[in-house]
Design an enzyme around this catalytic site. Structure first.
Site, mmCIF file in Angstrom:
data_model
loop_
_atom_site.group_PDB
_atom_site.id
_atom_site.type_symbol
_atom_site.label_atom_id
_atom_site.label_comp_id
_atom_site.label_asym_id
_atom_site.label_seq_id
_atom_site.Cartn_x
_atom_site.Cartn_y
_atom_site.Cartn_z
ATOM 1 N NE ARG A 176 -2.301 50.045 29.752
ATOM 2 C CZ ARG A 176 -2.436 50.735 30.885
ATOM 3 N NH1 ARG A 176 -3.578 50.729 31.551
ATOM 4 N NH2 ARG A 176 -1.408 51.421 31.355
ATOM 5 C CB CYS A 232 -2.658 47.496 37.710
ATOM 6 S SG CYS A 232 -2.620 48.760 38.992
#
Length: 276
Positions: A176, A232
């Site tokens: 990611r 995050c």
């Protein structure tokens, strides 16, 4: 580590603590509460990531903004928690959602709190009792102010790029981080300048926390004298790195609650897909 409690220790102290179940699935938001109703550690109360540990998302602020102060403190009060209560938090096993509640309690100055190492999976493996009975504790009146020095916003993150004394880290998976996969958001990649520290690295294959010595090897390149900003996707898994770093003695650790989901809500802000 100091913030952990194992299943047998919890069983022996179960009448002296308040237990919070934080099980949740990002792609199936009702699953955690369903699992709680089917069976949980006796006496445990349920806190939902969406309903209790986050506010409703808006145009900016990320997909899991920090909960409204009155709502969060009301939930603590409803769960029978006072400032003197020892709180034990668990989730399915990997501790990500438990870490979010732990960080929030820290944000509001709550001192006595632990995470069940290995979550409910460890409890079940120890052959300890499970119940579907939901107990309603005596409501309390929890009042406290948050420590705003523990958080930064998008402007702080933009400004940090000009400050040599700040390190930005991203707790998402490397796939990611590099923009090769993005199951949740319309854009992929990471905030320019962020370093990848996948939160799952702090756990063993069995879902238990690694030792301090192992964590020191993972985070050894981070200078403890610098400010470390945690990010995050939406400020949840970053709390795992908060637990690890503070356990190692890092003092100047701050959370960017909006994280990547907030960053990409500003179309003018750049995104990087190369490792840094």
């Amino acid at each position: 580590m100091e913030f952990l409690i194992n299943a047998q220790e919890l069983y022996e102290k179960i009448s002296d603590v308040i237990i919070i179940d934080t099980r949740f699935e990002l792609l199936n938001p009702s699953k955690g509460e369903q699992l709680y109703k089917e069976g949980h550690i006796p006496g445990a109360q349920y806190f939902s990531l969406h309903n209790d540990l986050s506010a409703q998302p808006k145009k900016h602020g990320g997909s899991h903004p920090l909960p409204d102060q009155d709502v969060f403190l009301g939930k603590l009060s409803e769960a029978g928690i006072t400032k003197q209560t020892t709180v034990v938090i668990y989730d399915q096993g990997n501790a990500m959602f438990a870490a979010r509640l732990y960080w929030l309690l820290e944000h509001y100055g709550h001192r006595s709190k632990y995470i069940l190492n290995g979550g409910i999976a460890a409890w079940i493996n120890a052959k300890l009792p499970i119940t579907s009975v939901v107990k309603r504790p005596l409501r309390q009146n929890y009042q406290e102010q948050p420590d705003l020095s523990m958080i930064v916003n998008v402007d702080d993150v933009k400004a940090s790029k000009e400050v040599m004394n700040t390190i930005l880290i991203d707790a998402r998976s490397r796939e990611r981080y590099l923009g090769k996969s993005e199951p949740l958001y319309r854009k992929a990649g990471h905030i320019p300048g962020a370093k990848c520290f996948d939160w799952t690295a702090v756990l063993t294959a069995e879902g238990k926390w690694r030792s301090k010595e192992e964590l020191a090897q993972i985070f050894g390149e981070l200078d403890p004298n610098k400010e470390i900003i945690l990010s995050c996707g939406s400020g949840v898994s970053a709390c795992m790195n908060y637990l690890a770093l503070t356990a190692l003695g890092y003092k100047n650790v701050k959370l960017y609650p909006g994280s990547f989901s907030d960053w990409i809500s500003y179309p003018e802000l750049p995104i990087e897909t190369k490792a840094e």
